[in-house]
Motif scaffolding. Sequence first.
Motif, mmCIF file in Angstrom:
data_model
loop_
_atom_site.group_PDB
_atom_site.id
_atom_site.type_symbol
_atom_site.label_atom_id
_atom_site.label_comp_id
_atom_site.label_asym_id
_atom_site.label_seq_id
_atom_site.Cartn_x
_atom_site.Cartn_y
_atom_site.Cartn_z
ATOM 1 N N SER A 23 0.820 -1.214 0.000
ATOM 2 C CA SER A 23 0.000 0.000 0.000
ATOM 3 C C SER A 23 0.852 1.261 0.000
ATOM 4 O O SER A 23 0.563 2.216 -0.732
ATOM 5 C CB SER A 23 -0.934 0.002 1.212
ATOM 6 N N ARG A 26 2.495 1.687 -3.482
ATOM 7 C CA ARG A 26 1.528 2.106 -4.500
ATOM 8 C C ARG A 26 1.142 3.568 -4.332
ATOM 9 O O ARG A 26 0.933 4.275 -5.314
ATOM 10 C CB ARG A 26 0.279 1.232 -4.435
ATOM 11 N N SER A 27 1.040 4.017 -3.094
ATOM 12 C CA SER A 27 0.635 5.409 -2.871
ATOM 13 C C SER A 27 1.738 6.393 -3.253
ATOM 14 O O SER A 27 1.464 7.563 -3.492
ATOM 15 C CB SER A 27 0.232 5.622 -1.411
ATOM 16 N N ARG A 28 2.973 5.924 -3.359
ATOM 17 C CA ARG A 28 4.094 6.815 -3.659
ATOM 18 C C ARG A 28 4.402 6.961 -5.143
ATOM 19 O O ARG A 28 5.198 7.816 -5.509
ATOM 20 C CB ARG A 28 5.344 6.337 -2.923
ATOM 21 N N ILE A 33 -2.225 7.509 -5.375
ATOM 22 C CA ILE A 33 -3.301 7.805 -4.426
ATOM 23 C C ILE A 33 -4.640 7.863 -5.171
ATOM 24 O O ILE A 33 -5.639 7.311 -4.708
ATOM 25 C CB ILE A 33 -3.023 9.106 -3.658
ATOM 26 N N THR A 36 -5.590 4.319 -5.852
ATOM 27 C CA THR A 36 -6.029 3.647 -4.628
ATOM 28 C C THR A 36 -7.452 4.052 -4.237
ATOM 29 O O THR A 36 -8.237 3.215 -3.807
ATOM 30 C CB THR A 36 -5.056 3.960 -3.464
#
Length: 133
Positions: A23, A26-28, A33, A36
């Motif tokens: 997570s 993936r957010s970086r 974001i 997500t």
Amino acid sequence: MTTDLWMLAYLVLFGMALQVPISVARSRVDGGIRWTLGNRDSELEVPGWVERAYRTQRNHLEALVPFAALILIAHVSETANEMTALVATLFFGLRVLYSVVYIAGLTTVRTIVWTSGHLCLVMLFLQLLGSPQ
């Protein structure tokens, strides 16, 4: 609680912990974001280790089902013993090692560790068969 059940509990916790680096990674990435929070209709481009970590988590969940069933059957049937505790502990260690070598991309070692883990499942099943009724 017995060692077998503790190993089952630890494997559940470990499976949840595997989601954290996936997570975060993936957010970086660019658009991560938004991806997500969205419907995820398309794939997100992430580094290879993130994809391997995702596949590791999926494989962990697939391996957890038969392990949990065998451990719970052993307890309900009162056939859990020192051997099931030892094999459950070994299975836990192998699952952690499998995750590390899979994410690192060590394919040959990964296959050996995966096979060893499945042999643990066979050993647990054989313990159920070999125990007195």
